[in-house]
Write a protein that holds these residues in place. Structure first.
Motif, mmCIF file in Angstrom:
data_model
loop_
_atom_site.group_PDB
_atom_site.id
_atom_site.type_symbol
_atom_site.label_atom_id
_atom_site.label_comp_id
_atom_site.label_asym_id
_atom_site.label_seq_id
_atom_site.Cartn_x
_atom_site.Cartn_y
_atom_site.Cartn_z
ATOM 1 N N LEU A 16 113.522 53.794 75.713
ATOM 2 C CA LEU A 16 112.827 54.721 74.819
ATOM 3 C C LEU A 16 111.870 53.969 73.898
ATOM 4 O O LEU A 16 110.735 54.420 73.676
ATOM 5 C CB LEU A 16 113.831 55.508 73.983
ATOM 6 C CG LEU A 16 114.728 56.484 74.743
ATOM 7 C CD1 LEU A 16 115.759 57.088 73.804
ATOM 8 C CD2 LEU A 16 113.900 57.564 75.415
ATOM 9 N N ALA A 17 112.308 52.839 73.369
ATOM 10 C CA ALA A 17 111.469 52.056 72.457
ATOM 11 C C ALA A 17 110.216 51.539 73.168
ATOM 12 O O ALA A 17 109.150 51.443 72.553
ATOM 13 C CB ALA A 17 112.269 50.900 71.864
ATOM 14 N N ARG A 18 110.336 51.222 74.452
ATOM 15 C CA ARG A 18 109.177 50.756 75.225
ATOM 16 C C ARG A 18 108.266 51.900 75.655
ATOM 17 O O ARG A 18 107.058 51.713 75.796
ATOM 18 C CB ARG A 18 109.639 50.015 76.487
ATOM 19 C CG ARG A 18 110.184 48.646 76.262
ATOM 20 C CD ARG A 18 110.342 47.884 77.584
ATOM 21 N NE ARG A 18 110.990 48.638 78.648
ATOM 22 C CZ ARG A 18 112.305 48.699 78.853
ATOM 23 N NH1 ARG A 18 113.135 48.073 78.045
ATOM 24 N NH2 ARG A 18 112.791 49.392 79.872
ATOM 25 N N SER A 19 108.831 53.076 75.883
ATOM 26 C CA SER A 19 108.095 54.172 76.513
ATOM 27 C C SER A 19 107.464 55.149 75.540
ATOM 28 O O SER A 19 106.506 55.845 75.901
ATOM 29 C CB SER A 19 109.034 54.954 77.446
ATOM 30 O OG SER A 19 109.602 54.092 78.404
ATOM 31 N N LEU A 20 108.007 55.248 74.354
ATOM 32 C CA LEU A 20 107.500 56.188 73.346
ATOM 33 C C LEU A 20 106.959 55.409 72.150
ATOM 34 O O LEU A 20 107.418 54.294 71.885
ATOM 35 C CB LEU A 20 108.625 57.118 72.881
ATOM 36 C CG LEU A 20 109.226 58.049 73.924
ATOM 37 C CD1 LEU A 20 110.455 58.764 73.358
ATOM 38 C CD2 LEU A 20 108.190 59.054 74.396
ATOM 39 N N PRO A 21 106.043 55.991 71.409
ATOM 40 C CA PRO A 21 105.522 55.306 70.221
ATOM 41 C C PRO A 21 106.479 55.428 69.025
ATOM 42 O O PRO A 21 106.144 55.984 67.976
ATOM 43 C CB PRO A 21 104.186 56.006 69.969
ATOM 44 C CG PRO A 21 104.363 57.375 70.522
ATOM 45 C CD PRO A 21 105.297 57.221 71.704
ATOM 46 N N LEU A 22 107.680 54.912 69.215
ATOM 47 C CA LEU A 22 108.674 54.930 68.151
ATOM 48 C C LEU A 22 108.372 53.797 67.174
ATOM 49 O O LEU A 22 107.844 52.758 67.574
ATOM 50 C CB LEU A 22 110.077 54.768 68.732
ATOM 51 C CG LEU A 22 110.533 55.906 69.649
ATOM 52 C CD1 LEU A 22 111.827 55.527 70.366
ATOM 53 C CD2 LEU A 22 110.709 57.186 68.865
ATOM 54 N N PRO A 23 108.707 53.971 65.916
ATOM 55 C CA PRO A 23 108.419 52.918 64.934
ATOM 56 C C PRO A 23 109.260 51.666 65.178
ATOM 57 O O PRO A 23 110.330 51.720 65.807
ATOM 58 C CB PRO A 23 108.787 53.572 63.594
ATOM 59 C CG PRO A 23 109.728 54.670 63.939
ATOM 60 C CD PRO A 23 109.361 55.134 65.315
ATOM 61 N N ASP A 24 108.783 50.542 64.679
ATOM 62 C CA ASP A 24 109.494 49.270 64.850
ATOM 63 C C ASP A 24 110.904 49.313 64.280
ATOM 64 O O ASP A 24 111.783 48.602 64.748
ATOM 65 C CB ASP A 24 108.716 48.128 64.190
ATOM 66 C CG ASP A 24 107.425 47.821 64.926
ATOM 67 O OD1 ASP A 24 107.323 48.163 66.121
ATOM 68 O OD2 ASP A 24 106.520 47.246 64.295
ATOM 69 N N TYR A 25 111.111 50.142 63.283
ATOM 70 C CA TYR A 25 112.421 50.206 62.631
ATOM 71 C C TYR A 25 113.391 51.160 63.336
ATOM 72 O O TYR A 25 114.484 51.406 62.851
ATOM 73 C CB TYR A 25 112.296 50.601 61.157
ATOM 74 C CG TYR A 25 111.561 51.899 60.921
ATOM 75 C CD1 TYR A 25 112.226 53.121 61.003
ATOM 76 C CD2 TYR A 25 110.210 51.909 60.620
ATOM 77 C CE1 TYR A 25 111.565 54.315 60.801
ATOM 78 C CE2 TYR A 25 109.539 53.105 60.403
ATOM 79 C CZ TYR A 25 110.214 54.298 60.492
ATOM 80 O OH TYR A 25 109.542 55.472 60.286
ATOM 81 N N TYR A 26 113.015 51.665 64.491
ATOM 82 C CA TYR A 26 113.892 52.556 65.268
ATOM 83 C C TYR A 26 115.242 51.879 65.475
ATOM 84 O O TYR A 26 115.332 50.785 66.014
ATOM 85 C CB TYR A 26 113.213 52.893 66.596
ATOM 86 C CG TYR A 26 114.085 53.552 67.629
ATOM 87 C CD1 TYR A 26 114.829 54.683 67.319
ATOM 88 C CD2 TYR A 26 114.161 53.049 68.910
ATOM 89 C CE1 TYR A 26 115.620 55.293 68.273
ATOM 90 C CE2 TYR A 26 114.942 53.654 69.877
ATOM 91 C CZ TYR A 26 115.674 54.774 69.548
ATOM 92 O OH TYR A 26 116.456 55.373 70.499
#
Length: 88
Positions: free
Chosen positions: A20-30
């Motif tokens: 998910l962290a690689r595929s979506l523009p989630l924040p670094d602090y996810y």
């Protein structure tokens, strides 16, 4: 934005959240857990239409965690128009 994320090779919770962290523009602090995912889904952002494929395999691998994963998206969809998810 439209996203298609193949879950068929996910082997555990950590791999799911890494994907998910690689595929979506989630924040670094996810925080790489379902609560953190929910919080990120509710943050203001452009609309995301997400199609998850390989769900049968992911459900077999992740068991009840996969149900919680799907519920996280269903709950977020109740509170924001910025997230729509399909599970195939």
């Amino acid at each position: 934005m439209d996203y298609t994320i193949d879950l068929s090779d996910v082997q555990d919770k950590a791999a799911l959240h890494d994907l998910l962290a690689r595929s979506l523009p989630l924040p670094d602090y996810y925080g790489r857990n379902l609560d953190a995912l929910y919080d990120c889904l509710l943050e203001p952002h452009e609309p995301w239409n997400i199609t998850f494929t390989g769900c049968v395999r992911a459900e077999e691998t992740l068991g009840g965690y996969f149900a919680g994963f799907k519920d996280t998206f269903a709950d977020a969809e109740e509170f924001t128009d910025s997230v729509r998810a399909r599970f195939e």
